[in-house]
Design a protein around this motif. Structure first.
Motif, mmCIF file in Angstrom:
data_model
loop_
_atom_site.group_PDB
_atom_site.id
_atom_site.type_symbol
_atom_site.label_atom_id
_atom_site.label_comp_id
_atom_site.label_asym_id
_atom_site.label_seq_id
_atom_site.Cartn_x
_atom_site.Cartn_y
_atom_site.Cartn_z
ATOM 1 N N ASN A 1 4.218 -10.144 15.029
ATOM 2 C CA ASN A 1 4.006 -11.047 13.901
ATOM 3 C C ASN A 1 4.453 -12.470 14.182
ATOM 4 O OD1 ASN A 1 2.769 -9.740 11.494
ATOM 5 N ND2 ASN A 1 4.339 -8.233 11.938
ATOM 6 N N MET A 2 5.198 -12.686 15.253
ATOM 7 C CA MET A 2 5.531 -14.059 15.642
ATOM 8 C C MET A 2 4.264 -14.799 16.041
ATOM 9 S SD MET A 2 9.252 -13.817 17.606
ATOM 10 C CE MET A 2 8.483 -13.853 19.181
ATOM 11 N N LYS A 3 3.304 -14.085 16.597
ATOM 12 C CA LYS A 3 2.058 -14.710 17.036
ATOM 13 C C LYS A 3 1.067 -14.865 15.887
ATOM 14 C CE LYS A 3 2.618 -13.014 21.688
ATOM 15 N NZ LYS A 3 2.121 -12.166 22.758
ATOM 16 N N ILE A 4 1.119 -13.978 14.926
ATOM 17 C CA ILE A 4 0.168 -14.017 13.820
ATOM 18 C C ILE A 4 0.529 -15.130 12.846
ATOM 19 C CG2 ILE A 4 -0.794 -12.729 11.873
ATOM 20 C CD1 ILE A 4 -0.331 -10.162 13.484
ATOM 21 N N LYS A 5 1.807 -15.261 12.499
ATOM 22 C CA LYS A 5 2.347 -16.304 11.619
ATOM 23 C C LYS A 5 1.906 -16.214 10.162
ATOM 24 C CE LYS A 5 5.000 -18.671 14.314
ATOM 25 N NZ LYS A 5 6.413 -18.496 14.165
ATOM 26 N N LYS A 6 1.274 -15.111 9.744
ATOM 27 C CA LYS A 6 0.941 -14.934 8.329
ATOM 28 C C LYS A 6 0.769 -13.450 8.037
ATOM 29 C CE LYS A 6 -4.000 -15.434 8.977
ATOM 30 N NZ LYS A 6 -5.226 -15.998 8.506
ATOM 31 N N ASN A 7 0.841 -13.117 6.765
ATOM 32 C CA ASN A 7 0.679 -11.727 6.318
ATOM 33 C C ASN A 7 1.636 -10.762 7.011
ATOM 34 O OD1 ASN A 7 -1.460 -12.539 4.654
ATOM 35 N ND2 ASN A 7 -2.962 -12.170 6.265
ATOM 36 N N GLY A 8 2.886 -11.180 7.179
ATOM 37 C CA GLY A 8 3.874 -10.349 7.855
ATOM 38 C C GLY A 8 4.111 -9.019 7.158
ATOM 39 N N LEU A 9 4.104 -9.043 5.824
ATOM 40 C CA LEU A 9 4.305 -7.803 5.067
ATOM 41 C C LEU A 9 3.218 -6.784 5.368
ATOM 42 C CD1 LEU A 9 5.254 -9.369 1.643
ATOM 43 C CD2 LEU A 9 6.681 -7.792 2.925
ATOM 44 N N ILE A 10 1.986 -7.214 5.269
ATOM 45 C CA ILE A 10 0.848 -6.312 5.457
ATOM 46 C C ILE A 10 0.757 -5.861 6.908
ATOM 47 C CG2 ILE A 10 -1.669 -6.134 5.346
ATOM 48 C CD1 ILE A 10 -1.487 -8.186 3.006
ATOM 49 N N ASN A 11 0.811 -6.823 7.832
ATOM 50 C CA ASN A 11 0.704 -6.476 9.249
ATOM 51 C C ASN A 11 1.853 -5.580 9.699
ATOM 52 O OD1 ASN A 11 -1.682 -7.919 9.626
ATOM 53 N ND2 ASN A 11 -0.579 -9.811 10.029
ATOM 54 N N GLY A 12 3.058 -5.855 9.219
ATOM 55 C CA GLY A 12 4.204 -5.025 9.559
ATOM 56 C C GLY A 12 4.055 -3.606 9.034
ATOM 57 N N ALA A 13 3.585 -3.480 7.795
ATOM 58 C CA ALA A 13 3.367 -2.148 7.214
ATOM 59 C C ALA A 13 2.300 -1.395 8.007
ATOM 60 C CB ALA A 13 2.958 -2.271 5.753
ATOM 61 N N ILE A 14 1.260 -2.090 8.423
ATOM 62 C CA ILE A 14 0.197 -1.459 9.215
ATOM 63 C C ILE A 14 0.745 -0.992 10.559
ATOM 64 C CG2 ILE A 14 -1.985 -1.890 10.430
ATOM 65 C CD1 ILE A 14 -2.726 -3.758 8.061
ATOM 66 N N ILE A 15 1.573 -1.828 11.194
ATOM 67 C CA ILE A 15 2.169 -1.451 12.477
ATOM 68 C C ILE A 15 3.030 -0.203 12.308
ATOM 69 C CG2 ILE A 15 3.876 -2.151 14.233
ATOM 70 C CD1 ILE A 15 2.712 -5.028 13.894
ATOM 71 N N GLY A 16 3.871 -0.187 11.286
ATOM 72 C CA GLY A 16 4.717 0.977 11.025
ATOM 73 C C GLY A 16 3.900 2.228 10.749
ATOM 74 N N ALA A 17 2.823 2.077 9.968
ATOM 75 C CA ALA A 17 1.984 3.226 9.624
ATOM 76 C C ALA A 17 1.228 3.759 10.851
ATOM 77 C CB ALA A 17 0.993 2.842 8.522
ATOM 78 N N ILE A 18 0.641 2.865 11.634
ATOM 79 C CA ILE A 18 -0.088 3.308 12.829
ATOM 80 C C ILE A 18 0.876 3.951 13.824
ATOM 81 C CG2 ILE A 18 -1.413 2.532 14.850
ATOM 82 C CD1 ILE A 18 -2.711 0.430 13.026
ATOM 83 N N TYR A 19 2.057 3.377 13.965
ATOM 84 C CA TYR A 19 3.065 3.938 14.872
ATOM 85 C C TYR A 19 3.395 5.372 14.466
ATOM 86 C CZ TYR A 19 7.672 4.862 16.840
ATOM 87 O OH TYR A 19 8.722 5.437 17.485
ATOM 88 N N ILE A 20 3.733 5.586 13.210
ATOM 89 C CA ILE A 20 4.175 6.914 12.788
ATOM 90 C C ILE A 20 3.019 7.913 12.801
ATOM 91 C CG2 ILE A 20 3.956 6.734 10.261
ATOM 92 C CD1 ILE A 20 6.986 8.118 12.172
ATOM 93 N N ILE A 21 1.809 7.458 12.500
ATOM 94 C CA ILE A 21 0.647 8.345 12.594
ATOM 95 C C ILE A 21 0.445 8.769 14.050
ATOM 96 C CG2 ILE A 21 -1.885 8.414 12.448
ATOM 97 C CD1 ILE A 21 -1.581 6.663 9.882
ATOM 98 N N THR A 22 0.581 7.818 14.974
ATOM 99 C CA THR A 22 0.441 8.124 16.397
ATOM 100 C C THR A 22 1.498 9.137 16.841
ATOM 101 O OG1 THR A 22 -0.411 5.896 16.800
ATOM 102 C CG2 THR A 22 0.380 7.121 18.717
ATOM 103 N N ILE A 23 2.740 8.908 16.431
ATOM 104 C CA ILE A 23 3.831 9.821 16.793
ATOM 105 C C ILE A 23 3.563 11.215 16.220
ATOM 106 C CG2 ILE A 23 6.287 10.348 16.409
ATOM 107 C CD1 ILE A 23 5.828 8.192 18.527
ATOM 108 N N TYR A 24 3.115 11.297 14.974
ATOM 109 C CA TYR A 24 2.864 12.606 14.367
ATOM 110 C C TYR A 24 1.647 13.303 14.962
ATOM 111 C CZ TYR A 24 6.696 12.395 11.118
ATOM 112 O OH TYR A 24 7.951 12.355 10.588
#
Length: 128
Positions: free
Chosen positions: A67-90
């Motif tokens: 998100n340092m590179k994106i510079k906007k929508n940190g909430l949404i992008n961060g939530a998406i990263i967390g969700a994709i990560y945990i889906i991948t792990i599961y």
């Protein structure tokens, strides 16, 4: 119209990079933890909390860096990263362990992943 599509592609690429960084961080931290576990007298009851902490730290790192590179929508992008990560792990867990099921600990991990993704997104967007 073209600028919007280019911006969306950059966001998707940065989100995937964030997930990749998180997964790599997890593997490295788990290797370190397994070495410590092997050569110390840490009890087995500490394994689950440490795995949860490693997961949270990994998502925080991946989400903030991407998100340092994106510079906007940190909430949404961060939530998406967390969700994709945990889906991948599961998905990986369910492939490796046929007895895989959702339980209270799984729900806590899913919630924690999204929350730490959001926190990482906020930190990443606001870093200079």
């Amino acid at each position: 119209m073209e600028n919007i599509q280019i911006g969306e592609n950059k966001s998707i690429i940065n989100i995937l990079k964030g997930v990749g960084i998180s997964l790599i961080s997890t593997v490295l931290l788990l290797i370190i933890f397994s070495i410590v576990l092997t050569y110390s007298s840490i009890q087995e009851s500490a394994i689950n909390p440490v795995i949860m902490i490693i997961t949270a730290i990994s998502i925080l790192i991946g989400s903030s860096i991407s998100n340092m590179k994106i510079k906007k929508n940190g909430l949404i992008n961060g939530a998406i990263i967390g969700a994709i990560y945990i889906i991948t792990i599961y998905l990986i867990s369910s492939i490796l362990n046929w007895k895989f099921s959702l339980n209270v600990q799984s729900i806590i991990m899913i919630t924690m992943s999204i929350v730490f993704g959001i926190l990482g997104g906020i930190i990443g967007v606001n870093r200079k």
